[in-house]
Scaffold this motif. Structure first.
Motif, short mmCIF file in Angstrom:
data_model
loop_
_atom_site.label_atom_id
_atom_site.label_comp_id
_atom_site.label_asym_id
_atom_site.label_seq_id
_atom_site.Cartn_x
_atom_site.Cartn_y
_atom_site.Cartn_z
N ALA A 311 8.07 -13.62 6.22
CA ALA A 311 7.49 -13.10 5.01
C ALA A 311 8.61 -12.15 4.68
CB ALA A 311 6.62 -11.75 5.30
N ASN A 312 9.69 -12.39 5.25
CA ASN A 312 11.08 -11.61 4.56
C ASN A 312 12.31 -12.63 4.27
OD1 ASN A 312 10.81 -8.93 5.40
ND2 ASN A 312 10.77 -9.55 7.51
N ILE A 313 11.63 -13.84 3.90
CA ILE A 313 12.16 -14.70 3.32
C ILE A 313 11.73 -15.45 1.81
CG2 ILE A 313 13.29 -16.81 3.19
CD1 ILE A 313 13.97 -16.73 6.11
N ASP A 314 12.30 -15.23 0.98
CA ASP A 314 11.45 -15.77 -0.27
C ASP A 314 11.77 -17.24 -1.00
OD1 ASP A 314 11.82 -12.97 -1.21
OD2 ASP A 314 13.31 -13.16 -2.89
N GLU A 409 14.74 -3.60 11.88
CA GLU A 409 12.84 -3.88 12.19
C GLU A 409 11.98 -4.76 11.18
OE1 GLU A 409 10.94 -1.86 14.09
OE2 GLU A 409 13.06 -0.68 14.42
N ASN A 410 11.09 -5.71 11.83
CA ASN A 410 10.19 -6.18 10.93
C ASN A 410 10.64 -7.41 10.44
OD1 ASN A 410 7.83 -4.51 11.28
ND2 ASN A 410 8.61 -3.46 9.79
N HIS A 411 11.74 -7.55 11.22
CA HIS A 411 12.17 -8.82 10.97
C HIS A 411 12.38 -10.36 12.21
CE1 HIS A 411 13.72 -7.62 7.53
NE2 HIS A 411 15.07 -8.32 7.23
N GLU A 412 11.70 -10.99 11.56
CA GLU A 412 12.49 -12.54 12.20
C GLU A 412 13.03 -12.80 12.64
OE1 GLU A 412 7.52 -13.86 11.62
OE2 GLU A 412 9.39 -14.60 10.85
#
Length: 454
Positions: A311-314, A409-412
């Motif tokens: 979710a953190n990668i556009d 935080e909240n990173h894979e």
């Protein structure tokens, strides 16, 4: 002798096993076909398909009424996607790479890449990629200031990037051919015993520096943990070790059936893929499948295996990054990881994998002595929702007083290098660690000068 896990499979697990077998053997057939096509023709086909994909994608973008497109950003993304090597990737953002060849003590030839420093004597930073990757992964961010090597170079560092034996840039041996089984007879042991120390020695000799800073991503960190633990002199040559999304003893895979199979028999990978390289046609598919569709394939794969949502990668970044995600390695290296997962120990490769041996256990594979033998200061930068990282377990395996864990935080896993906020959430931790190492060097020099003056 029968395969030991067959009788343990439930009816619901059989589709996964049969599907895996189908994919593996279909892949081997495609591999034979692509190997039979002359290389110039194959390259022409992939180039034509790549241009078709870009054309289709431009039409798709222009037809999207709600989407505002920055022409320059779109051009950069296209050039990154079309690039075939690290040199072309760097040129997109206006930088030039050097190539260096390292001959390992067991005669593999490895390619190192270097961003030449702005001045002689600059501190050296060495970056190493993860599993099934190569040095390309460090150059694929659409924005220049989100590529770690460029940021380090701009800050005045002498930046080097390594490549494991067998990958895209290191498929050469003085005496073995890449199509031979012997060429691919290596695991993480060989990375730790030869590739990492031989690469570092080359860098230090070439730059006339006494030490360097090591930054490893995922397996690139595991290789350094292993190498530092069995090469005592390497601890004097690596003054700081920054582990991004570190890997030491992953607990297992999110996909329960596959996880059960590998824990029951790591040799399941040999059954599927043989004893040479893993997925040799992956790069072919990356070049031939329509990029947004290829992104969906990768997204589905990593979600199924690791429960990563990315979710953190556009989406635009995925198109640029995923194209350069894969590089070959040996099946044996994957089996090594499955042994580590199965036994819950960061151990050397266990050559004796027969059922009889597993029952008798006449010998025990040695663990890498990471907690007792590593003297280099360590910084672990990890995502708090990374399914592969068990930070408490990792800290128990590393030196207590020289290891510090830094959560994002909240990173894979992949977010740590390709996330949209790496500049804000990851890079500051890296540069804080670099400053600490620099301040320590200054303190040591001051003490030395004071002693000399006395």
């Amino acid at each position: 002798m029968g395969v030991p896990f067959i009788g343990r499979l439930s009816a619901g697990e059989w589709p996964t096993v049969l599907g895996s077998l189908f994919v593996a053997y279909f892949e081997s057939i495609i591999s034979l076909i692509t190997e039979s096509i002359p290389l110039p023709i194959l390259q022409s086909i992939t180039t034509i398909l790549s241009h078709i994909h870009i054309y289709i994608f431009r039409i798709f973008i222009s037809d999207s009424s709600n989407q505002i497109v920055d022409p320059e950003a779109q051009k950069i993304k296209e050039r990154l996607t079309e690039a075939t090597n690290a040199h072309e990737l760097c040129k997109v953002h206006g930088l030039i790479l050097e190539d260096h060849i390292v001959r390992t003590k067991d005669d593999y030839l490895l390619t190192l890449h270097r961003l030449p420093p702005k001045k002689v004597g600059s501190p050296v930073v060495y970056l190493h990629h993860g599993l099934l990757m190569c040095s390309d992964i460090w150059f694929v961010m659409n924005k220049r200031d989100q590529n770690l090597p460029y940021v380090l170079h701009e800050a005045g560092y002498d930046v080097w990037l390594g490549n494991n034996r067998g990958n895209k840039y290191s498929a050469k041996h003085l005496y073995l051919k890449p199509n031979s089984r012997k060429f691919w007879d290596f695991s993480m042991d060989e990375f730790a015993i030869y590739d990492i120390p031989d690469s570092i020695n080359h860098i230090l000799k070439h730059t006339s520096m006494k030490n360097l800073i090591y930054i490893g991503f995922s397996q690139g960190s595991a290789q350094a943990f292993a190498s530092l633990s069995i090469n005592s002199d390497l601890n004097n040559k690596v003054k700081l070790f920054i582990a991004l999304a570190p890997a030491i003893t992953p607990t297992g895979l999110h996909h329960k059936t596959v996880d059960t199979l590998i824990k029951t028999s790591p040799n399941f990978m040999y059954l599927l893929f043989g004893k040479r390289t893993l997925l040799p046609t992956a790069s072919f598919w990356a070049n031939t499948i329509y990029p947004p569709l290829f992104v969906k394939v990768i997204d589905a794969s990593v979600q199924g295996l690791f429960d990563w949502r990315s979710a953190n990668i556009d989406q635009d970044q995925k198109i640029s990054s995923f194209k350069h995600l894969y590089s070959p390695t040996s099946v044996k290296c994957i089996v090594h990881w499955f042994q580590i997962i199965r036994n819950g120990k960061f151990q050397l490769f266990d050559e004796n994998t027969s059922l009889t041996y597993s029952l008798s256990r006449s010998f025990q594979p040695a663990n890498f002595p990471t907690r007792t033998n590593i003297k280099t200061p360590i910084r672990l930068i990890y995502g708090t929702i990374d399914s592969l990282v068990n930070i408490e377990e990792y800290l128990s395996l590393l030196p207590e007083y020289t290891t510090r864990a830094i959560p994002v935080e909240n990173h894979e896993h992949l977010d740590i290098i390709w996330g949209k906020d790496v500049k804000r959430l990851v890079f500051p931790h890296i540069f804080n660690a670099l400053k600490e190492a620099e301040d320590e060097d200054l303190d040591i020099k001051k003490v030395t000068n004071d002693e000399e003056s006395i």
